[in-house]
Write an enzyme that holds these catalytic residues in place. Structure first.
Site, PDB file in Angstrom:
ATOM      1  N   ASN A   9       2.737  56.842  11.696  1.00  0.00           N
ATOM      2  CA  ASN A   9       3.541  55.672  12.079  1.00  0.00           C
ATOM      3  C   ASN A   9       3.312  55.400  13.564  1.00  0.00           C
ATOM      4  OD1 ASN A   9       5.525  53.803  12.625  1.00  0.00           O
ATOM      5  ND2 ASN A   9       7.251  55.176  12.220  1.00  0.00           N
ATOM      6  N   LYS A  11       4.354  53.008  15.292  1.00  0.00           N
ATOM      7  CA  LYS A  11       5.486  52.284  15.885  1.00  0.00           C
ATOM      8  C   LYS A  11       4.961  51.103  16.719  1.00  0.00           C
ATOM      9  CE  LYS A  11       8.212  56.433  15.487  1.00  0.00           C
ATOM     10  NZ  LYS A  11       9.275  57.281  15.987  1.00  0.00           N
ATOM     11  N   HIS A  95      13.425  53.114   8.247  1.00  0.00           N
ATOM     12  CA  HIS A  95      13.230  54.080   9.327  1.00  0.00           C
ATOM     13  C   HIS A  95      14.507  54.110  10.177  1.00  0.00           C
ATOM     14  CE1 HIS A  95      11.765  55.946  12.983  1.00  0.00           C
ATOM     15  NE2 HIS A  95      10.780  56.437  12.259  1.00  0.00           N
ATOM     16  N   GLU A  97      14.969  54.138  13.230  1.00  0.00           N
ATOM     17  CA  GLU A  97      14.975  53.182  14.344  1.00  0.00           C
ATOM     18  C   GLU A  97      15.399  51.802  13.853  1.00  0.00           C
ATOM     19  OE1 GLU A  97      11.015  54.059  15.737  1.00  0.00           O
ATOM     20  OE2 GLU A  97      11.752  56.015  16.388  1.00  0.00           O
ATOM     21  N   GLU A 167      13.825  62.438   7.538  1.00  0.00           N
ATOM     22  CA  GLU A 167      13.607  62.428   8.981  1.00  0.00           C
ATOM     23  C   GLU A 167      14.942  62.616   9.707  1.00  0.00           C
ATOM     24  OE1 GLU A 167       9.729  60.333  10.135  1.00  0.00           O
ATOM     25  OE2 GLU A 167      11.282  58.829  10.072  1.00  0.00           O
ATOM     26  N   GLY A 173      10.920  62.004  17.877  1.00  0.00           N
ATOM     27  CA  GLY A 173      10.505  61.720  19.251  1.00  0.00           C
ATOM     28  C   GLY A 173      11.181  62.607  20.287  1.00  0.00           C
ATOM     29  N   SER A 212       8.987  64.985  15.086  1.00  0.00           N
ATOM     30  CA  SER A 212       8.244  65.866  15.995  1.00  0.00           C
ATOM     31  C   SER A 212       7.309  66.830  15.256  1.00  0.00           C
ATOM     32  CB  SER A 212       9.205  66.627  16.913  1.00  0.00           C
ATOM     33  OG  SER A 212       9.919  65.707  17.719  1.00  0.00           O
TER      34      SER A 212
END
Ligand code: PGA
Length: 252
Positions: A9, A11, A95, A97, A167, A173, A212
């Site tokens: 991904n 992003k 996701h 985010e 996730e 991240g 991560s």
């Protein structure tokens, strides 16, 4: 036997030069294209270029999001038919985010999943708890709620075209990775939730880990019986790291 899947991904990162170089270096490094399914998720605008750069390979391309509407007055949005037309085979849905920054609800995530499946594409549906939710012992409750929204919206058979990505939000991240035991616990929990409806489909559904993930922790995560691959963010922007993850995924 569930085929391992490693997804990159990107992003909101990259440009045309970077995309072509990254695809070239990944193609050079991949050793087990038959054993491990690899999918790249560039930003929408780089999708056609990336599809072209990977022509003749087995790497698939996907999109990081899609709108639920077919076409019309939705400024800034991209429809599923546009993604199909550009050569996408996968779409990441829900996701964290998008859930946190763009306020996507469980209901919208379920609607988007239906749109993707109805068009014959595969959905990677992301689930996961925040740090506060984990620390207050709510991980299973949150993941079950997010999963239930999907189960209520689709036929169980559709889970053969759905990949679940667990996730944990606190691991994305952040450099913090779930331990193999923490990841396996939630993956097994997700599979058990699916099995309550259909044991065979639950066994077939791929559940990948994201947060991560990097070359150094891939082997121990992928060695877990219910971890079927990875959704890689930061490390997918570095060809050496991404290739190392893909080549390690084939080991188990
Ligand atoms: P990360 O991102 O690998 O950079 O933690 C994973 C993801 O957001 O899918």
């Amino acid at each position: 036997m569930r085929r391992k899947l490693v997804a990159g991904n990107w992003k909101m990162n990259g440009d045309r030069t970077m995309a072509v170089a990254l695809c070239r270096d990944i193609l050079r490094g991949l050793k087990y294209e038959n054993e491990v399914e690899v999918v790249l998720f560039p930003p929408h605008i780089l999708i056609p270029l990336t599809v072209e750069a990977l022509t003749g390979s087995r790497i698939a391309i996907g999109a990081q999001d899609v709108d639920v509407n077919e076409n019309g007055a939705f400024t800034g949005q991209v429809s599923l038919s546009m993604l199909v037309d550009s050569g996408c085979r996968y779409v990441i849905i829900g996701h964290s985010e998008r859930r946190l920054l763009y306020h996507e609800t469980d209901d919208l995530v379920a609607q988007k999943t239906c749109v993707v499946l109805n068009a014959g594409l595969e959905a990677i549906v992301c689930l996961g708890e925040t740090l506060a939710e984990r620390e207050s012992g709510k991980t299973e409750q949150v993941v079950a709620r997010q999963l239930r929204a999907i189960i209520e919206a689709v036929e169980m058979a559709a889970f053969s075209s759905i990949v679940i990505a667990y996730e944990p939000v606190w691991a994305i991240g952040s450099g913090l990775t779930a331990t193999p035991t923490q990841a396996e616990h939630v993956h097994l929990f997700i599979r058990d939730q699916l099995a309550k409806h259909d044991r065979r489909i639950a066994n077939e559904c791929r559940i990948i880990y994201g947060g991560s993930m990097k070359p150094e922790n891939t082997a121990e995560l992928i060695a877990q019986p219910d971890v079927d691959g990875g959704l890689i963010g930061g490390a997918s922007l570095n060809a050496t790291d991404f290739v190392a993850i893909c080549n390690t995924a084939h080991l188990t």
